[in-house]
Design an enzyme around this catalytic site. Structure first.
Site, PDB file in Angstrom:
ATOM      1  N   HIS A  24       2.843   3.233   5.760  1.00  0.00           N
ATOM      2  CA  HIS A  24       1.605   3.234   6.678  1.00  0.00           C
ATOM      3  C   HIS A  24       1.830   1.968   7.791  1.00  0.00           C
ATOM      4  O   HIS A  24       2.702   1.026   7.350  1.00  0.00           O
ATOM      5  CB  HIS A  24       0.648   2.667   5.634  1.00  0.00           C
ATOM      6  N   VAL A  54       0.794  -1.239   0.175  1.00  0.00           N
ATOM      7  CA  VAL A  54       0.043  -0.165  -0.077  1.00  0.00           C
ATOM      8  C   VAL A  54       0.836   1.241  -0.102  1.00  0.00           C
ATOM      9  O   VAL A  54       0.737   2.161  -0.670  1.00  0.00           O
ATOM     10  CB  VAL A  54      -0.768   0.027   1.179  1.00  0.00           C
ATOM     11  N   GLU A  82      -8.048  -1.210  -7.086  1.00  0.00           N
ATOM     12  CA  GLU A  82      -7.982  -0.303  -8.249  1.00  0.00           C
ATOM     13  C   GLU A  82      -9.120  -0.096  -9.055  1.00  0.00           C
ATOM     14  O   GLU A  82      -9.836   0.877  -9.677  1.00  0.00           O
ATOM     15  CB  GLU A  82      -6.577  -0.047  -8.820  1.00  0.00           C
ATOM     16  N   TYR A 121      -7.092   4.935  -4.989  1.00  0.00           N
ATOM     17  CA  TYR A 121      -8.537   4.548  -4.702  1.00  0.00           C
ATOM     18  C   TYR A 121      -8.639   4.880  -3.137  1.00  0.00           C
ATOM     19  O   TYR A 121      -9.642   4.578  -2.581  1.00  0.00           O
ATOM     20  CB  TYR A 121      -8.699   3.085  -4.953  1.00  0.00           C
ATOM     21  N   HIS A 174      -7.511  -2.927   1.288  1.00  0.00           N
ATOM     22  CA  HIS A 174      -6.211  -3.093   0.873  1.00  0.00           C
ATOM     23  C   HIS A 174      -5.785  -4.608   0.917  1.00  0.00           C
ATOM     24  O   HIS A 174      -4.617  -4.732   0.426  1.00  0.00           O
ATOM     25  CB  HIS A 174      -5.443  -2.496   1.742  1.00  0.00           C
ATOM     26  N   GLY A 228      -3.595   6.404   3.483  1.00  0.00           N
ATOM     27  CA  GLY A 228      -3.437   6.045   1.942  1.00  0.00           C
ATOM     28  C   GLY A 228      -3.471   7.168   1.272  1.00  0.00           C
ATOM     29  O   GLY A 228      -4.425   7.870   1.089  1.00  0.00           O
ATOM     30  N   ARG A 271      -6.804  10.803   8.994  1.00  0.00           N
ATOM     31  CA  ARG A 271      -7.963  10.612   8.623  1.00  0.00           C
ATOM     32  C   ARG A 271      -8.752   9.853   9.908  1.00  0.00           C
ATOM     33  O   ARG A 271      -8.388   8.706  10.403  1.00  0.00           O
ATOM     34  CB  ARG A 271      -8.007   9.478   7.482  1.00  0.00           C
ATOM     35  N   LYS A 320       2.039   1.917  -3.420  1.00  0.00           N
ATOM     36  CA  LYS A 320       1.104   2.587  -4.303  1.00  0.00           C
ATOM     37  C   LYS A 320       0.938   4.046  -3.909  1.00  0.00           C
ATOM     38  O   LYS A 320       0.722   4.928  -4.887  1.00  0.00           O
ATOM     39  CB  LYS A 320      -0.214   1.648  -4.267  1.00  0.00           C
TER      40      LYS A 320
END
Length: 343
Positions: free
Chosen positions: A96, A16, A247, A312, A241, A308, A287, A19
């Site tokens: 993360h 993740v 995606e 997406y 994830h 993230g 978040r 990405k």
């Protein structure tokens, strides 16, 4: 401005992070930044590479170290003749989960004296441990789920719980090791599954309500909140994830921005997100995931201190819906990190 982008890592959220770093690389203004991409392999080796992508570990790269010496104020890059110092203006830790959002990398960055984007050591560690975050939020009057913790050598009496419950690692992310348990006979296996990711396990009473979230961005002017989103499930629980092609589509969920909730409920969700951010001592961005119950109560679910940034992911979508694209979000985060260090 020379910016070091950290990505990868030894935790379960390595893919993740890669990405997210790809989206960050696409969004950094080449006229404003000179990016240096530092990938951390699954084995914990640090490498200076050309650009983040799925197979970056197979590319030619050079060993690199982030020096904790404030006199160097940057990287030590291995050349044929030894290590060469490379000064850095700011670090963007696109990491993360464990060893990314738990305060460990933030500690190294504090020692280095280099400004960095995101939450500091205490807030990173606090938010990473869901049980501690709940205790602090509760003390400020913010509703949380009813929960129990199970330590490495601890046990729980399954017969005393009211089902369903969620069992999860206390200090992990992206739903790794999370189980929904409907009956007492399945609790033991769920606890064992969670212990694959953390010795401390959290058991939560299920909250009946809509899953909503709010992105928070801090800049010189104060807090900016994104549009509220909503996770709509067809079955099971949200674990985006861990899907094969997130995606393209999700197997059981859809992210709706803006959330289909009344204006007053939207305002309460955003207000709660701000309150959680302040109470937990967050800095730069976060978040805040919550539940909105049928009677309008907003209940904290969890806080991601570096959410993230993938194509997406929820955070950039919520900010985009509020009129802030990822390039501007990154600009504001970097500017705030630099100004916070000067203060």
């Amino acid at each position: 401005m020379r910016i070091a982008v950290l990505f990868g890592g030894v935790g379960e959220e390595h893919p993740v992070s890669v990405k997210s770093a790809q989206e960050v690389a696409r969004s950094l203004d080449p006229d404003a930044y000179e990016p240096l991409y530092i990938g951390i392999t699954r084995a914990g080796r640090w490498r200076l590479c050309a650009r983040p992508h799925a197979e970056w570990e197979q590319d030619e790269s050079r060993p690199v170290t982030l020096s904790p010496d404030c006199g160097i104020h940057g990287l030590l890059v291995q050349d044929p003749d030894g290590y060469r110092p490379v000064p850095i203006d700011v670090v963007l830790p696109v990491l993360h989960g464990r060893f990314g959002e738990d305060g460990s990398v933030q500690g190294l960055l504090e020692l280095s004296g280099i400004p960095y984007v995101g939450c500091d050591i205490p807030s990173s560690a606090l938010c990473m441990d869901k049980s501690l975050a709940y205790l602090v939020a509760r003390s400020a009057g913010i509703p949380t789920p009813t929960f129990w913790t199970v330590t490495a050598d601890g046990h729980v009496d399954a017969a005393r719980l009211t089902y369903p419950v969620f069992v999860k690692p206390a200090r992990s992310g992206s739903s790794f090791g999370v189980s929904r348990v409907e009956r007492a006979d399945d609790l033991h296996d769920a606890v064992d599954a969670a212990r694959q990711y953390d010795t401390k396990v959290l058991i939560e009473a299920a909250v009946t309500g809509r899953e909503v979230g709010c992105a928070v961005l801090e800049d010189a002017a104060g807090l900016v909140v994104g549009e509220v989103d909503e996770i709509r499930l067809t079955h099971g629980f949200f674990r985006i994830h861990q899907e094969e092609a997130p995606e393209v589509r999700s197997e059981n969920s859809a992210m709706v921005v803006p959330a289909g909730i009344p204006a007053d409920a939207r305002a309460r969700v955003q207000q709660t997100a701000r309150a959680v951010y302040r109470v937990l001592g967050c800095r730069g961005l976060a978040r805040v995931d919550m539940f909105l119950t049928a009677d309008g109560e907003v209940v904290l679910n969890e806080v991601n201190t570096f959410p993230g940034m993938t194509s997406y992911s929820r955070y950039p979508r919520m900010m985009a819906a509020a009129g802030l694209g990822l390039p501007e979000v990154l600009d504001r985060l970097v500017s705030f990190a630099m100004s916070a260090t000067r203060r």
